[in-house]
Every structure is written in structure tokens, then in C-alpha cells.
Design a protein around this motif. Structure first.
Motif, PDB file in Angstrom:
ATOM      1  N   VAL A 220      -5.376  -5.528  -4.852  1.00 37.96           N
ATOM      2  CA  VAL A 220      -6.828  -5.308  -4.917  1.00 37.96           C
ATOM      3  C   VAL A 220      -7.155  -3.855  -4.595  1.00 37.96           C
ATOM      4  O   VAL A 220      -8.066  -3.268  -5.176  1.00 37.96           O
ATOM      5  CB  VAL A 220      -7.561  -6.262  -3.950  1.00 37.96           C
ATOM      6  N   THR A 221      -6.412  -3.249  -3.654  1.00 41.35           N
ATOM      7  CA  THR A 221      -6.603  -1.840  -3.311  1.00 41.35           C
ATOM      8  C   THR A 221      -5.260  -1.130  -3.346  1.00 41.35           C
ATOM      9  O   THR A 221      -4.204  -1.753  -3.174  1.00 41.35           O
ATOM     10  CB  THR A 221      -7.217  -1.669  -1.907  1.00 41.35           C
ATOM     11  N   LEU A 222      -5.305   0.198  -3.570  1.00 39.37           N
ATOM     12  CA  LEU A 222      -4.089   1.012  -3.621  1.00 39.37           C
ATOM     13  C   LEU A 222      -4.465   2.432  -3.230  1.00 39.37           C
ATOM     14  O   LEU A 222      -5.376   3.019  -3.838  1.00 39.37           O
ATOM     15  CB  LEU A 222      -3.487   0.975  -5.027  1.00 39.37           C
ATOM     16  N   GLU A 223      -3.806   2.973  -2.204  1.00 40.38           N
ATOM     17  CA  GLU A 223      -4.166   4.296  -1.683  1.00 40.38           C
ATOM     18  C   GLU A 223      -2.917   5.145  -1.454  1.00 40.38           C
ATOM     19  O   GLU A 223      -1.934   4.671  -0.876  1.00 40.38           O
ATOM     20  CB  GLU A 223      -4.923   4.166  -0.348  1.00 40.38           C
ATOM     21  N   TYR A 224      -2.986   6.412  -1.923  1.00 37.45           N
ATOM     22  CA  TYR A 224      -1.939   7.388  -1.617  1.00 37.45           C
ATOM     23  C   TYR A 224      -2.050   7.841  -0.165  1.00 37.45           C
ATOM     24  O   TYR A 224      -3.143   7.961   0.376  1.00 37.45           O
ATOM     25  CB  TYR A 224      -2.068   8.606  -2.514  1.00 37.45           C
ATOM     26  N   ASN A 225      -0.893   8.111   0.456  1.00 35.42           N
ATOM     27  CA  ASN A 225      -0.885   8.688   1.791  1.00 35.42           C
ATOM     28  C   ASN A 225      -1.183  10.181   1.666  1.00 35.42           C
ATOM     29  O   ASN A 225      -0.470  10.906   0.968  1.00 35.42           O
ATOM     30  CB  ASN A 225       0.487   8.487   2.444  1.00 35.42           C
ATOM     31  N   PRO A 226      -2.257  10.695   2.302  1.00 36.36           N
ATOM     32  CA  PRO A 226      -2.596  12.114   2.143  1.00 36.36           C
ATOM     33  C   PRO A 226      -1.553  13.064   2.708  1.00 36.36           C
ATOM     34  O   PRO A 226      -1.500  14.220   2.301  1.00 36.36           O
ATOM     35  CB  PRO A 226      -3.938  12.238   2.892  1.00 36.36           C
ATOM     36  N   LYS A 227      -0.704  12.595   3.644  1.00 34.92           N
ATOM     37  CA  LYS A 227       0.316  13.460   4.232  1.00 34.92           C
ATOM     38  C   LYS A 227       1.661  13.353   3.522  1.00 34.92           C
ATOM     39  O   LYS A 227       2.459  14.288   3.572  1.00 34.92           O
ATOM     40  CB  LYS A 227       0.496  13.124   5.718  1.00 34.92           C
ATOM     41  N   CYS A 236      -3.117  -6.726  -0.848  1.00 33.26           N
ATOM     42  CA  CYS A 236      -2.835  -7.785  -1.821  1.00 33.26           C
ATOM     43  C   CYS A 236      -3.936  -8.848  -1.838  1.00 33.26           C
ATOM     44  O   CYS A 236      -4.729  -8.972  -0.905  1.00 33.26           O
ATOM     45  CB  CYS A 236      -1.492  -8.445  -1.502  1.00 33.26           C
ATOM     46  N   TYR A 237      -3.926  -9.618  -2.913  1.00 26.42           N
ATOM     47  CA  TYR A 237      -4.910 -10.694  -3.079  1.00 26.42           C
ATOM     48  C   TYR A 237      -4.677 -11.826  -2.082  1.00 26.42           C
ATOM     49  O   TYR A 237      -5.622 -12.517  -1.697  1.00 26.42           O
ATOM     50  CB  TYR A 237      -4.846 -11.223  -4.514  1.00 26.42           C
ATOM     51  N   ASN A 238      -3.433 -12.008  -1.636  1.00 23.99           N
ATOM     52  CA  ASN A 238      -3.141 -13.099  -0.696  1.00 23.99           C
ATOM     53  C   ASN A 238      -3.345 -12.674   0.763  1.00 23.99           C
ATOM     54  O   ASN A 238      -3.035 -13.440   1.675  1.00 23.99           O
ATOM     55  CB  ASN A 238      -1.717 -13.596  -0.902  1.00 23.99           C
ATOM     56  N   GLY A 239      -3.858 -11.450   0.996  1.00 25.46           N
ATOM     57  CA  GLY A 239      -4.162 -11.004   2.344  1.00 25.46           C
ATOM     58  C   GLY A 239      -3.100 -10.148   2.988  1.00 25.46           C
ATOM     59  O   GLY A 239      -3.311  -9.626   4.092  1.00 25.46           O
ATOM     60  N   VAL A 266      -7.513  -8.469   0.562  1.00 27.66           N
ATOM     61  CA  VAL A 266      -7.759  -7.211   1.276  1.00 27.66           C
ATOM     62  C   VAL A 266      -8.599  -6.314   0.365  1.00 27.66           C
ATOM     63  O   VAL A 266      -8.087  -5.712  -0.579  1.00 27.66           O
ATOM     64  CB  VAL A 266      -6.429  -6.532   1.654  1.00 27.66           C
ATOM     65  N   TYR A 267      -9.899  -6.222   0.662  1.00 27.44           N
ATOM     66  CA  TYR A 267     -10.797  -5.432  -0.175  1.00 27.44           C
ATOM     67  C   TYR A 267     -10.885  -3.965   0.258  1.00 27.44           C
ATOM     68  O   TYR A 267     -11.411  -3.150  -0.480  1.00 27.44           O
ATOM     69  CB  TYR A 267     -12.203  -6.037  -0.149  1.00 27.44           C
ATOM     70  N   GLY A 268     -10.391  -3.640   1.442  1.00 26.41           N
ATOM     71  CA  GLY A 268     -10.462  -2.255   1.911  1.00 26.41           C
ATOM     72  C   GLY A 268      -9.213  -1.868   2.654  1.00 26.41           C
ATOM     73  O   GLY A 268      -8.722  -2.621   3.516  1.00 26.41           O
ATOM     74  N   SER A 269      -8.661  -0.694   2.335  1.00 24.78           N
ATOM     75  CA  SER A 269      -7.502  -0.164   3.069  1.00 24.78           C
ATOM     76  C   SER A 269      -7.602   1.352   3.074  1.00 24.78           C
ATOM     77  O   SER A 269      -7.852   1.955   2.022  1.00 24.78           O
ATOM     78  CB  SER A 269      -6.189  -0.609   2.426  1.00 24.78           C
ATOM     79  N   ILE A 270      -7.432   1.966   4.247  1.00 30.30           N
ATOM     80  CA  ILE A 270      -7.610   3.413   4.404  1.00 30.30           C
ATOM     81  C   ILE A 270      -6.536   3.943   5.351  1.00 30.30           C
ATOM     82  O   ILE A 270      -6.202   3.291   6.355  1.00 30.30           O
ATOM     83  CB  ILE A 270      -9.013   3.747   4.948  1.00 30.30           C
ATOM     84  N   TRP A 271      -6.011   5.138   5.029  1.00 33.51           N
ATOM     85  CA  TRP A 271      -5.096   5.825   5.930  1.00 33.51           C
ATOM     86  C   TRP A 271      -5.887   6.519   7.021  1.00 33.51           C
ATOM     87  O   TRP A 271      -6.963   7.065   6.776  1.00 33.51           O
ATOM     88  CB  TRP A 271      -4.280   6.862   5.156  1.00 33.51           C
ATOM     89  N   CYS A 280      -2.772   3.125   9.536  1.00 33.04           N
ATOM     90  CA  CYS A 280      -3.796   2.753   8.553  1.00 33.04           C
ATOM     91  C   CYS A 280      -4.546   1.542   9.086  1.00 33.04           C
ATOM     92  O   CYS A 280      -4.163   0.942  10.086  1.00 33.04           O
ATOM     93  CB  CYS A 280      -3.162   2.436   7.201  1.00 33.04           C
ATOM     94  N   PHE A 281      -5.641   1.195   8.422  1.00 31.16           N
ATOM     95  CA  PHE A 281      -6.299  -0.060   8.765  1.00 31.16           C
ATOM     96  C   PHE A 281      -6.873  -0.698   7.520  1.00 31.16           C
ATOM     97  O   PHE A 281      -7.125  -0.052   6.505  1.00 31.16           O
ATOM     98  CB  PHE A 281      -7.348   0.116   9.876  1.00 31.16           C
ATOM     99  N   SER A 282      -7.032  -2.011   7.594  1.00 31.19           N
ATOM    100  CA  SER A 282      -7.433  -2.818   6.438  1.00 31.19           C
ATOM    101  C   SER A 282      -8.579  -3.735   6.833  1.00 31.19           C
ATOM    102  O   SER A 282      -8.795  -4.018   8.015  1.00 31.19           O
ATOM    103  CB  SER A 282      -6.242  -3.641   5.938  1.00 31.19           C
ATOM    104  N   ALA A 283      -9.305  -4.202   5.830  1.00 30.57           N
ATOM    105  CA  ALA A 283     -10.449  -5.097   6.055  1.00 30.57           C
ATOM    106  C   ALA A 283     -10.505  -6.133   4.947  1.00 30.57           C
ATOM    107  O   ALA A 283     -10.069  -5.891   3.818  1.00 30.57           O
ATOM    108  CB  ALA A 283     -11.749  -4.307   6.098  1.00 30.57           C
TER     109      ALA A 283
END
Length: 599
Positions: A220-227, A236-239, A266-271, A280-283
């Protein structure tokens, strides 16, 4: 009839260069017409034939060689020394300097160069060639051109069963790659055989993804690590929360255990900004925000329950849809919820209840986008239902600016990284709106129809020139905006700051006014209730029943009397008989007045 003509040539002339020359024409064969053959054909008169008058053109494709670049290091060492002198040995260099300083040529050269240097120094003291004579003048304003955008590339989902592009992330180094997460967010409606793969695309090659990511559940979400640009974080869709290292291949490098993961997608994930670059944290809509360290993904390091009643009960927690974390404010983070409420939280608070600082409510549906202004972090943008709203942390009761209510539902939004007054929104009708509230506040500065299906997500490149939009059918469109939309305008920072401050002051004044009006109304209502309590004497139950009966019979007799009067008015005669009847009515009323009312 076969026509044959034999050319004869000597053996010695084989391979000899041909010498051409002019000569008279020669008749080799003469074939007269044959009438028998003409009988086998039928004459057509007239004959229609199409002729192409346009110029004949051909298409050619050329594949140019790709220019490959590589980085090489250069070691700079101190030069100018003879081969027999080691510049690292202090004694050798001092000895060589003394030897050179005693040389007559060295002294003459220094004297000649000294006079030239003295002349340049005196000239520089007289005229400062680096002086800025027009510091007070503003920078030259960018040429005013109509805002525009054009499509650069289109990246389509290579799978036969199409999925929605739910999240985008730019490569942190150079922005030449784009990571796209694909999934189907319709609950229990995912088609059979749907692929779980997500992809990393090279902007120069839209035909085939560069890297294929293979999770256990759709991303559902995908984020590059800025470092570390090789590391990606996926929700993922299953949490579960997954982590990839592109140097190790397509398979998941780290995966959270399902027992300690989210219960919903998991609709939100941020480094997070950390020294190690691994936090990181997820919501999720299960009402939890979880802190993780990708080196230890077995369980989260901390969990916050989004219960604004501060009872820390998961049943009454608000579901999280979007997350916001600004590195300049390391102790704060914000959560956009399904219920249209933005929750501001403090990371460093000791208890889970104290982590929820305040709330901002103003949307009628889920908040799909939440982002702070990159120039003024105190102001943030939210996108939900049919509007986009700009908030200030100083005004909690209402937003300071908002767009009009659109006919189509808004799905995502983001600030421009280079212009403080520009932000972008996507809608369900496939339209991308570009807003510039310094230029126009009631309408978008540019509204562009990107595709026919709904747009689900967008992400702006760091230089502000390129925008990637993901659609419902998995198509990612890369757009390039005009220079006016990605170049900082003259005095734009000051103008945007003054607009934010002005609107914040206006909202504070309105909030104070509304607060006063509510207090006055509350005081009036309480005063009336007190007066009524003082005026009304305390009655017993029998007295209350008697009073109610009297009021009931009074109402009944009043209605009956009205009906009698109306009936008599309808049957009144004309002339002297009418006078007699009126007198009789008066007498009848006087007699009726003496009749006692039965109880």
C-alpha cells in the motif's frame, strides 16, 4: 516467347574496368503485335485509377549508444619539487628552500613579480571589481508566462490484471528512479490471480521496470530511505512492514512478525530523522502508530493508540490514513484520520495519553494527504472529502484557508518543494489541479486532465519540475510543469508569509468572537432558567393535576364557543328579524353565563 541476348566477352577482359561511351541506338529485337492475343482481352473505356498525390515518406528508427559514466577518484599531491627531494620530509624541504633562496635568479624573479603584484594590489585598492553596486535592488522577475504542464512519460502496470498505483516515492539521489506500490484497496474484492509485485522504474525506460519487488502481500505504501538509497520501506495490505535492500535482490530483506504488526492495511509509513537512519514509524486504520527499527523488525519499539479521549482503548481509537513528520521539528508528528480529524502528537511524551497534544477537525471524510509547508512548517496542508485546507498550529478550531468544494472527490495533495505558495491536488475524475494562491485563490492556476480513470496518488520531485501521478488502473504519468511553477518568484516568500499571518489573525478574531457569542447565549439560557425557577411556586401533585384539568377544559370550551359563533354568523337573517335574533342571542349569553361548569 523467351527473349535472350548473349553478351560475349574475352577471358582477358574479365574484371577489367568498364569504359562507357556514347553511341547510336541499335534495334536488337522487334516484336510485331499479335491480333490473336488481342481477342483474349476486353477493352475498358474509361478506366478509373487512384493516384496518391502526397509526398512518399518513410520512417526510420535509430538506437543511439547510451553514454556510460563512472566516478573515479583523483589523488592530488604537492608538486614542484625535484625528484630527489621528498616533500613529506621537513628537513629536506627546508634545506632545498635555503638553497633556492640563495640563488641570484630566484631573487631577480621575486623582484620582478613583486613589482607586478604591487601594481595589482594598488589597482584593487583603488577599484573593487567584486563590489555589488545594486544590493538593494530586487532580483529580476521571472518572465510571466501562462502556467502549463506536459506529459513526459507513462509507466503502465505490466500485469494483465490491473491494480491501482497507491503510493509513489522518488529516488533520493538524482531523482532518476521512481518506486511505485501497486495494490487493490477494495475490501475482499481483489480479483483472483492478482500479482503482489511492485516495481522501481527508470525514468528513461518506461517499457520494463528496472527492479521488481516481491512482497508477501500487496504493498500500500513504499518509501525510499533518504540516507541510504538502496533501502526501501513498504507497508503491506495484511498489516506487516517490509524492508528491501536492492543490492540483495527482489526478495524482502526484513519483515515484521504478523503477531506484532497492524491489524489493518498500513496506509502510512515514514522514515525518521535519526543518526543510524534505520528508524521509521507506520500507521493504520486499526488506530495504532508504531515505531520500528529495521535492524530489529521482530516487534515495534513503541506503540501509540490514537484515542483522543485519552483512555488508551483500541476500540475507541481513530483510524490513521496519512502521516507527516518534519525533520526540523523532530519531536512532533501528525496523523490524518478516517474521521476527518488531524491529531498532533509529541514523540518525547512519557505516557501514551500525553503523546496526543491537540486535534484539528474540519473534514467530512478521511484525510488522504497531510504535509507541512517546506518553508513555513507551522502551516500544513490537508486533503480530504471535496476540499483541500491549509491550517496553522496557532488556530485549532478551523482552517485558515481552503479551496472550494469540488464536484469530484479529492484523493491526494502535496506542496511544491521550491515555491511556498504552490500546491498540487488530484481528483477522482482524473484531473490534476495546480494551485498558486498568490496568483489566484478561488480557482486553480492550472487544471490538467491527466487520464480518464481516477488519480489515486501524486509525488513531486525535489526540484519541483516533475510530478508523478498514479491512477486507478496502475498507470503512472510523469508530468513536467512550466518554469513559472517551479521557479521562486520575486518576494514570494514574504508574500506567502504575510498571507498566512493575516489569515491566522483573522481566524483568531473570528474564534474569539464566536467564543463570546456562545458565552452570552449560555448566560442568557442559564438566567432564564433561574428566573423561571424563582417565579414558579412549589406545587403538590394534587394541585398540579387540578391545574392541568382546568387548563384542559378551558381549551375545550373556548373551541366550542368559537364553533358556535361561526355557525350563528352563517345563519344570521337580514332586516328587523336579525335585530330580534341578536337581542335573543344576548339574552341567551347572559343566561349561559350563570350556568356553572361541571367538574
Amino acid at each position: 516467347m523467351e527473349i535472350v541476348y548473349v553478351y560475349v566477352k574475352k577471358r582477358s577482359e574479365f574484371g577489367k574496368q568498364c569504359n562507357f561511351s556514347d553511341r547510336q541506338a541499335e534495334l536488337n529485337i522487334d516484336i510485331p503485335p499479335n491480333p490473336e492475343l488481342a481477342e483474349q482481352f476486353v477493352e475498358r473505356n474509361p478506366v478509373d485509377k487512384g493516384i496518391q498525390c502526397s509526398t512518399s515518406m518513410s520512417e526510420h528508427e535509430a538506437n543511439t549508444e547510451r553514454f556510460e559514466m563512472e566516478t573515479r577518484g583523483i589523488n592530488h599531491v604537492e608538486g614542484g619539487w625535484p625528484k630527489d627531494v621528498n616533500p613529506l620530509e621537513l628537513e629536506q624541504t627546508i634545506r632545498f628552500r635555503k638553497k633556492v633562496e640563495k640563488d641570484e635568479n630566484y631573487i631577480n624573479t621575486i623582484m620582478q613579480l613583486g613589482s607586478i603584484m604591487e601594481h595589482c594590489i594598488k589597482q584593487n585598492n583603488a577599484i573593487d571589481i567584486y563590489q555589488e553596486y545594486f544590493d538593494d535592488e530586487d532580483a529580476v522577475e521571472v518572465t510571466e508566462e501562462a502556467p502549463s504542464a506536459k506529459t513526459i512519460n507513462v509507466f503502465r502496470d505490466p500485469q494483465e490484471i490491473k491494480r491501482s498505483a497507491t503510493h509513489l516515492s522518488w529516488h533520493p539521489d538524482g531523482n532518476r528512479k521512481l518506486a511505485v506500490a501497486y495494490s487493490c484497496l477494495n475490501f475482499q474484492r481483489a480479483p483472483e490471480g492478482m500479482s503482489h509485485e511492485s516495481y522501481i522504474w527508470d525514468l528513461e525506460n518506461p517499457n520494463k521496470p528496472e527492479i521488481v519487488l516481491k512482497p508477501s502481500s500487496p504493498l500500500v505504501t513504499l518509501e525510499y530511505n533518504p540516507k541510504d538509497s538502496h533501502v526501501l520501506l513498504g507497508g503491506c495490505y495484511n498489516g506487516q512492514l517490509a524492508c528491501w535492500d536492492t543490492r540483495k535482490g527482489s526478495l524482502v530483506a526484513e519483515l515484521s512478525t504478523i503477531e506484532f504488526s497492524h491489524r489493518d492495511p498500513v496506509y502510512g509509513s515514514i522514515w525518521l530523522q535519526s543518526k543510524t537512519g534505520t528508524e521509521c514509524f507506520s500507521a493504520s486504520t486499526d488506530g495504532q502508530v508504531m515505531w520500528w527499527d529495521i535492524r530489529k523488525m521482530s516487534e515495534p519499539t513503541e506503540v501509540v493508540i490514537l484515542d483522543i479521549t485519552r483512555k488508551e482503548q483500541l476500540e475507541s481509537a481513530l483510524g490513521a490514513i496519512s502521516l507527516e513528520f518534519e525533520s526540523t521539528l523532530p519531536t512532533k508528528f501528525m496523523v490524518g484520520t478516517e474521521q476527518g480529524i488531524v491529531i498532533s502528537c509529541n514523540r518525547k511524551a512519557k505516557t501514551s495519553a500525553e503523546k496526543i497534544v491537540c486535534t484539528f477537525s474540519g473534514h467530512h471524510g478521511p484525510i488522504y494527504a497531510l504535509q507541512r509547508n517546506p518553508f513555513y512548517p507551522k502551516n500544513f496542508l490537508t486533503v480530504g472529502d471535496w476540499t483541500a485546507r491549509i491550517w496553522s498550529e496557532d488556530s485549532r478550531e478551523s482552517s485558515i484557508m481552503w479551496t472550494k468544494y469540488h464536484m469530484a472527490y479529492l484523493t491526494d495533495g502535496a506542496w511544491s518543494p521550491v515555491r511556498p505558495a504552490v500546491f498540487f491536488t488530484t481528483k477522482m475524475d482524473g484531473t490534476l489541479d495546480i494551485w498558486d494562491f498568490v496568483f489566484k485563490q478561488c480557482e486553480p492556476a492550472l487544471s490538467l486532465k491527466v487520464c480518464d480513470e481516477a488519480l489515486f496518488c501524486l509525488r513531486v520531485q525535489d526540484n519541483g519540475c516533475f510530478i508523478a501521478c498514479g491512477s486507478q488502473l496502475g498507470t503512472t504519468t510523469l508530468l513536467e510543469v512550466s518554469n513559472g511553477l517551479c521557479t521562486l518568484q520575486r518576494n514570494e516568500k514574504n508574500t506567502a508569509s504575510s498571507i498566512f499571518e493575516r489569515e491566522t489573525r483573522r481566524e483568531k478574531i473570528l474564534e474569539a468572537r464566536h467564543r463570546e457569542m456562545r458565552l452570552k447565549e449560555k448566560g442568557k439560557v442559564e438566567g432564564k432558567e433561574d428566573d423561571q425557577r424563582e417565579e414558579e411556586p412549589i406545587l403538590t401533585l394534587e394541585e398540579l393535576v387540578t391545574k392541568a384539568e382546568e387548563e384542559f377544559f378551558d381549551i375545550i370550551f373556548t373551541e366550542l364557543k368559537k364553533k358556535e359563533v361561526e355557525a350563528m354568523k352563517k345563519s344570521k337573517p337580514v332586516g328587523p328579524e336579525r335585530d330580534e335574533e341578536v337581542e335573543g342571542e344576548d339574552q341567551g349569553e347572559e343566561e349561559a353565563a350563570h350556568v356553572e361548569t361541571p367538574t
